[in-house]
Design a protein around this motif. Sequence first.
Motif: not given
Length: 174
Positions: A162-167
């Motif tokens: 549902x969300x990308x890897x990241x900060x």
Amino acid sequence: MPDAPEYTPRSIYTLEPHADLVTAENGYIPIEAITERVYGKPYSSLRGCQRDDEHIGNDSVKLYELTSDEDYLQALDDLDGAKIYLGWDSRTGESAFKTGMTELDYWLSIRVADENTPATVGANPPATQDLENAVFEDRFFADRAFSPSLRLVLADLIRRGMLPRGHYLFRHWW
């Protein structure tokens, strides 16, 4: 997941728990809307951030770093762990824990009363009370009673696609 939005790669995504008009393209993510779609209930509580940083207050900004494999896998490991800190029990002089379920499962078991289900707990139960399957009179008190760590929620949403890897920068205000 077919209904997961396409995110433009960014160095930092901003989580806006109270915003209605944010888009994946502009780097602002409506975390409440996404969690409501995934879990069936919104996530906007500062208490979740306070599980990650006890000193965070209103009008706060907190950065969650989930780019490296180490940070992401540690968050997933913490999510899947089965020990939930309920608080300090002044009667016994020890910390109280709940075992056997994840923070998400525990949070999702807490509900709000409706015409078919009466409330089972008061507005401000003791911090150490086990609230599994508790029913509150309104959502405000249910949200305050227990909110899972935002870091763990983000890791689960990344795992679900549902969300990308990241900060992620969480901005909270009242």
